[in-house]
Structure formats: C-alpha cells, structure tokens
Design a protein around this motif. Structure first.
Motif, short mmCIF file in Angstrom:
data_model
loop_
_atom_site.label_atom_id
_atom_site.label_comp_id
_atom_site.label_asym_id
_atom_site.label_seq_id
_atom_site.Cartn_x
_atom_site.Cartn_y
_atom_site.Cartn_z
N LYS A 97 -6.99 -3.67 -5.71
CA LYS A 97 -6.70 -2.62 -4.38
C LYS A 97 -7.29 -2.95 -3.18
O LYS A 97 -6.83 -2.89 -2.32
N ALA B 44 2.72 1.70 -8.63
CA ALA B 44 1.32 2.07 -8.86
C ALA B 44 0.96 1.59 -10.24
O ALA B 44 -0.30 0.92 -10.69
N THR B 45 1.45 2.14 -11.41
CA THR B 45 1.18 1.90 -12.57
C THR B 45 1.08 0.32 -12.88
O THR B 45 0.52 -0.26 -13.54
N PHE C 275 0.97 -2.07 -10.87
CA PHE C 275 0.05 -2.73 -10.13
C PHE C 275 -1.46 -2.45 -10.64
O PHE C 275 -2.30 -3.77 -10.78
N ASP C 276 -1.58 -1.52 -11.25
CA ASP C 276 -3.03 -1.13 -11.73
C ASP C 276 -2.92 -1.80 -13.22
O ASP C 276 -4.05 -2.30 -13.50
N GLU C 277 -1.77 -2.05 -13.87
CA GLU C 277 -1.90 -2.89 -15.00
C GLU C 277 -2.19 -4.45 -14.77
O GLU C 277 -3.04 -4.92 -15.61
N TYR D 238 2.64 1.60 -3.32
CA TYR D 238 1.61 2.38 -4.40
C TYR D 238 1.33 3.81 -4.05
O TYR D 238 1.19 4.39 -5.15
N ARG E 185 0.85 -1.32 0.03
CA ARG E 185 0.06 -0.16 0.05
C ARG E 185 0.87 1.28 0.08
O ARG E 185 0.68 2.26 -0.80
N ALA F 263 4.64 -5.38 -9.64
CA ALA F 263 4.61 -3.95 -9.31
C ALA F 263 6.16 -3.81 -8.70
O ALA F 263 6.90 -2.92 -8.94
N ASP G 284 -4.21 -5.31 -12.22
CA ASP G 284 -5.30 -5.23 -11.78
C ASP G 284 -6.27 -5.17 -12.98
O ASP G 284 -7.67 -5.58 -12.75
N ASP G 285 -6.20 -4.56 -13.85
CA ASP G 285 -7.06 -4.50 -15.07
C ASP G 285 -7.42 -5.78 -15.76
O ASP G 285 -8.26 -5.83 -16.59
N SER H 260 -11.75 -5.59 -7.55
CA SER H 260 -10.49 -4.81 -7.44
C SER H 260 -9.45 -5.29 -6.59
O SER H 260 -9.87 -5.71 -5.24
#
Length: 159
Positions: A114, A99-100, A102-104, A92, A89, A142, A106-107, A112
């Motif tokens: 997160k 963060a980028t 992790f989000d990739e 992130y 966390r 990440a 996550d998509d 979620s």
C-alpha cells in the motif's frame, strides 16, 4: 434479450441517465445469465441506436438469434510500464472486494505494498522492476477479484 434491449433503449432515451450509472447498474445489479450482449457507443444517441439494433436482432451487435456471438470475454492485464503511483488507490478505498484481494497479496510480501503503490514519494521507486512487478501483480489480482465480484467471469486471461 431483445425485449430487455428495447426496454433499456427506451429508459436511456427518456430518462437520460449517465452511461457510467447504466453500465454499473447492469454489471452490479443484474443476475449472471447465460446469454449476454454488449453495446458500445461514443454518445447516448449511439448507445440507444446500438440497443435498438440489438432489440431488432441485428447480428452486427454481437447477438445472433438471442445467443452470444462466438468469442467470449477476455481480461488483459498489462505488463511493466503501466505502473504509476496511486494506481488502484480509489478502487481500494471504494470497493471492499478490491481491498480484500489487494491485502491478501500484500500479506505475502515484506514491507507494505500500500505504501509503495498508493503513496510512494521517492522518485522512481515504483518504476524499479523488483517493485513494479509486485505492485502490478497486486493491482491486477485485485482488479480481477473486483470484476469477479460483479459477476464477470472471463473465458480468456492474458498478461
């Protein structure tokens, strides 16, 4: 490399910066060069001693005649059992590269990650295999991308 080790030893000894600050500055603020060295110590004095040994060309420091010792850099990512609510966390929130990445990841999943990883409040939800595996994968990708953004390139990857 020896001259740089000597200068760094003098700086650490006289200005007494925190070890974390020195390590971060060396990783994030230096050019990615072919020849590198690593010193490890439990105290500032031990780090200064190791840097002095490196400056003197002591082979036990991992540097022989200015060239990196055989071996290379390895990244090890642990498996299930290492997960915990809140892991990653602060990374992130602090590092855009983390963060980028992790989000990739996550998509590519429903729901979620997160919410699951950073704030999961239901007891044991993150410990279930179907959640733990995905969560660890996202955090480890990440972490890899964060280290990569600092110029670290592994020769070996395990996990």
């Amino acid at each position: 490399m020896r001259a740089q080790a000597e200068r760094l030893a003098a700086h650490v000894k006289t200005s007494q910066p925190s070890g974390v600050d020195v390590a971060y500055s060396l990783v994030a603020g230096r050019a990615v060069l072919e020849h590198r060295a690593v010193v490890v110590g439990r105290s500032r004095d031990e780090l200064v001693d190791r840097l002095a040994e490196l400056a003197a060309g002591d082979p036990s420091t991992g540097v022989i005649s200015g060239a990196a010792a055989p071996g290379g850099l390895g990244f090890l990512f642990t498996g299930q059992g290492a997960q915990r609510v809140g892991m990653g966390r602060e990374l992130y929130e602090t590092f855009p590269a983390f963060a980028t990445a992790f989000d990739e990841v996550d998509d590519h999943f429903e729901g979620s990650l997160k919410d699951l990883v950073f704030t999961s409040s239901s007891e044991g939800v993150l410990d279930r295999t179907e959640n733990a595996q995905i969560a660890l994968f996202a955090v480890e990708v990440a972490l890899f991308r964060l280290l990569e953004s600092w110029g670290m390139r592994p020769d070996f990857l395990l996990g």
